[in-house]
Motif scaffolding. Sequence first.
Motif, PDB file in Angstrom:
ATOM      1  N   GLY A  88       0.758  -1.243   0.000  1.00  0.00           N
ATOM      2  CA  GLY A  88       0.000   0.000   0.000  1.00  0.00           C
ATOM      3  C   GLY A  88       0.786   1.288   0.000  1.00  0.00           C
ATOM      4  O   GLY A  88       0.200   2.361   0.191  1.00  0.00           O
ATOM      5  N   PHE A  89       2.098   1.259  -0.243  1.00  0.00           N
ATOM      6  CA  PHE A  89       2.876   2.500  -0.316  1.00  0.00           C
ATOM      7  C   PHE A  89       2.696   3.119  -1.691  1.00  0.00           C
ATOM      8  O   PHE A  89       3.094   2.541  -2.705  1.00  0.00           O
ATOM      9  N   ASP A  90       2.109   4.310  -1.728  1.00  0.00           N
ATOM     10  CA  ASP A  90       1.913   5.044  -2.978  1.00  0.00           C
ATOM     11  C   ASP A  90       2.818   6.271  -2.919  1.00  0.00           C
ATOM     12  O   ASP A  90       2.403   7.356  -2.492  1.00  0.00           O
ATOM     13  N   TRP A  91       4.071   6.115  -3.340  1.00  0.00           N
ATOM     14  CA  TRP A  91       5.060   7.178  -3.147  1.00  0.00           C
ATOM     15  C   TRP A  91       4.781   8.444  -3.943  1.00  0.00           C
ATOM     16  O   TRP A  91       5.030   9.550  -3.425  1.00  0.00           O
ATOM     17  N   PRO A  92       4.275   8.400  -5.171  1.00  0.00           N
ATOM     18  CA  PRO A  92       3.952   9.661  -5.860  1.00  0.00           C
ATOM     19  C   PRO A  92       2.964  10.522  -5.074  1.00  0.00           C
ATOM     20  O   PRO A  92       3.111  11.745  -5.007  1.00  0.00           O
ATOM     21  N   VAL A  93       1.973   9.889  -4.468  1.00  0.00           N
ATOM     22  CA  VAL A  93       1.002  10.638  -3.665  1.00  0.00           C
ATOM     23  C   VAL A  93       1.666  11.215  -2.419  1.00  0.00           C
ATOM     24  O   VAL A  93       1.460  12.381  -2.067  1.00  0.00           O
ATOM     25  N   VAL A  94       2.490  10.406  -1.745  1.00  0.00           N
ATOM     26  CA  VAL A  94       3.179  10.867  -0.532  1.00  0.00           C
ATOM     27  C   VAL A  94       4.098  12.036  -0.839  1.00  0.00           C
ATOM     28  O   VAL A  94       4.112  13.049  -0.123  1.00  0.00           O
ATOM     29  N   LEU A  95       4.877  11.935  -1.905  1.00  0.00           N
ATOM     30  CA  LEU A  95       5.828  12.989  -2.255  1.00  0.00           C
ATOM     31  C   LEU A  95       5.108  14.272  -2.649  1.00  0.00           C
ATOM     32  O   LEU A  95       5.533  15.372  -2.266  1.00  0.00           O
ATOM     33  N   ALA A  96       4.024  14.144  -3.400  1.00  0.00           N
ATOM     34  CA  ALA A  96       3.265  15.330  -3.803  1.00  0.00           C
ATOM     35  C   ALA A  96       2.668  16.033  -2.585  1.00  0.00           C
ATOM     36  O   ALA A  96       2.678  17.275  -2.504  1.00  0.00           O
ATOM     37  N   LEU A  97       2.158  15.264  -1.643  1.00  0.00           N
ATOM     38  CA  LEU A  97       1.592  15.849  -0.437  1.00  0.00           C
ATOM     39  C   LEU A  97       2.674  16.519   0.409  1.00  0.00           C
ATOM     40  O   LEU A  97       2.494  17.640   0.903  1.00  0.00           O
ATOM     41  N   LEU A  98       3.804  15.844   0.565  1.00  0.00           N
ATOM     42  CA  LEU A  98       4.881  16.398   1.369  1.00  0.00           C
ATOM     43  C   LEU A  98       5.436  17.678   0.759  1.00  0.00           C
ATOM     44  O   LEU A  98       5.825  18.601   1.484  1.00  0.00           O
ATOM     45  N   ASP A  99       5.436  17.765  -0.559  1.00  0.00           N
ATOM     46  CA  ASP A  99       5.977  18.942  -1.238  1.00  0.00           C
ATOM     47  C   ASP A  99       5.174  20.200  -0.948  1.00  0.00           C
ATOM     48  O   ASP A  99       5.662  21.315  -1.163  1.00  0.00           O
ATOM     49  N   THR A 100       3.966  20.040  -0.457  1.00  0.00           N
ATOM     50  CA  THR A 100       3.124  21.201  -0.127  1.00  0.00           C
ATOM     51  C   THR A 100       3.366  21.697   1.291  1.00  0.00           C
ATOM     52  O   THR A 100       2.749  22.689   1.697  1.00  0.00           O
ATOM     53  N   CYS A 101       4.269  21.039   2.044  1.00  0.00           N
ATOM     54  CA  CYS A 101       4.490  21.402   3.459  1.00  0.00           C
ATOM     55  C   CYS A 101       5.976  21.629   3.722  1.00  0.00           C
ATOM     56  O   CYS A 101       6.654  20.752   4.302  1.00  0.00           O
ATOM     57  N   ALA A 240      11.374   9.923   8.346  1.00  0.00           N
ATOM     58  CA  ALA A 240      12.001  10.656   7.243  1.00  0.00           C
ATOM     59  C   ALA A 240      12.823   9.777   6.321  1.00  0.00           C
ATOM     60  O   ALA A 240      13.118  10.170   5.185  1.00  0.00           O
ATOM     61  N   THR A 241      13.189   8.590   6.766  1.00  0.00           N
ATOM     62  CA  THR A 241      14.143   7.757   6.024  1.00  0.00           C
ATOM     63  C   THR A 241      13.698   7.394   4.608  1.00  0.00           C
ATOM     64  O   THR A 241      14.514   7.463   3.681  1.00  0.00           O
ATOM     65  N   PRO A 242      12.447   7.006   4.356  1.00  0.00           N
ATOM     66  CA  PRO A 242      12.082   6.648   2.976  1.00  0.00           C
ATOM     67  C   PRO A 242      12.286   7.791   1.987  1.00  0.00           C
ATOM     68  O   PRO A 242      12.791   7.570   0.880  1.00  0.00           O
ATOM     69  N   VAL A 243      11.915   9.007   2.387  1.00  0.00           N
ATOM     70  CA  VAL A 243      11.985  10.132   1.457  1.00  0.00           C
ATOM     71  C   VAL A 243      13.406  10.664   1.328  1.00  0.00           C
ATOM     72  O   VAL A 243      13.951  10.790   0.221  1.00  0.00           O
ATOM     73  N   PHE A 244      14.047  10.980   2.441  1.00  0.00           N
ATOM     74  CA  PHE A 244      15.346  11.651   2.383  1.00  0.00           C
ATOM     75  C   PHE A 244      16.505  10.680   2.213  1.00  0.00           C
ATOM     76  O   PHE A 244      17.591  11.081   1.807  1.00  0.00           O
ATOM     77  N   GLY A 245      16.271   9.410   2.507  1.00  0.00           N
ATOM     78  CA  GLY A 245      17.280   8.409   2.233  1.00  0.00           C
ATOM     79  C   GLY A 245      17.068   7.745   0.890  1.00  0.00           C
ATOM     80  O   GLY A 245      17.948   7.046   0.385  1.00  0.00           O
ATOM     81  N   GLY A 246      15.894   7.940   0.315  1.00  0.00           N
ATOM     82  CA  GLY A 246      15.580   7.275  -0.947  1.00  0.00           C
ATOM     83  C   GLY A 246      15.379   5.783  -0.755  1.00  0.00           C
ATOM     84  O   GLY A 246      15.792   4.976  -1.587  1.00  0.00           O
ATOM     85  N   HIS A 247      14.717   5.422   0.350  1.00  0.00           N
ATOM     86  CA  HIS A 247      14.484   4.009   0.655  1.00  0.00           C
ATOM     87  C   HIS A 247      13.068   3.598   0.262  1.00  0.00           C
ATOM     88  O   HIS A 247      12.140   4.406   0.263  1.00  0.00           O
ATOM     89  N   TYR A 248      12.917   2.334  -0.028  1.00  0.00           N
ATOM     90  CA  TYR A 248      11.586   1.759  -0.177  1.00  0.00           C
ATOM     91  C   TYR A 248      10.997   1.536   1.208  1.00  0.00           C
ATOM     92  O   TYR A 248      11.731   1.448   2.212  1.00  0.00           O
TER      93      TYR A 248
END
Length: 285
Positions: A88-101, A240-248
């Motif tokens: 259930g990890f949908d990274w495009p949605v997570v990244l788009a949401l995080l980019d607004t904050c 923060a690790t998945p986004v800033f570390g580039g982890h799955y």
Amino acid sequence: MSFLAAQYHHRFTVDPIRAAPAIASLVALGSALAIGRYTARPRLAAGATAFLQMTLFTLLGVVLAYALAANAGRLWDARLAAADRAIGFDWPVVLALLDTCPPVIWLLGLAYHSLTLQMIVVIVALSGMGKFDTLRIMVCAAILSGFVTILISGLTPAMGNLFDPSRYAHLWPSIAWLEQGLISGLRDGSRRVLDLSMLMGIVSFPSFHATLAAIFIWAFGAMPRLALPGRAWAILTIVATPVFGGHYGVDVIMGLVLAPPALRAARRLTRHRQSFHRVDSALPA
């Protein structure tokens, strides 16, 4: 063993000039350890020992990771990405949401990049408070789990959960994005000189960042005054690790799974040393 592995099939060399800072650090820490023991200052000796062990682990562990990456087989990114989608990890949605904050980006980004600072705080605090047993277990667990993650990553090599930061207004480049050239160079043979002043972690699965942060959560629990802020700091690092570390996502989950057995194994391995110190401290002067 790490340096022998680095010579298997692909001969690595060490840049002697850039190795000077690492050697100087080891000499300084060794001197601090000797001074602490000679002057009967156990807190100084314990702190210096912990820093010396973690520094040696970093040097040898990264060399081993580079050697394994140079000899690794097919990349596992497709399988790791599929595993993320399956849970259930949908990274495009997570990244788009995080980019607004932007404030959240700064908070999580600083937490992720502060892992070394967390280690310094934990070692200094535990040694300063005389909690030598906890310090010994923490360092042992960190080194054990670190080598396990490196060995597993050699069997499951991956570039990481990459996203192009230029597509976003505020997101920072992840470590995986910045290290693409390094990993590719290790795999194609163009990177064969070890710069000991700029050793970068390249492990994707499992995430050692997550494992180490989980171990710090345990270590902060031994210090009542630091327990709440310290654990919150470590939890933010894990988030923060998945986004800033580039982890799955599965990288982080597996990293968290490794922490409890590493702590249990470290407790058993250090039990004899702890018992020895208790008996020794009970002897008459």
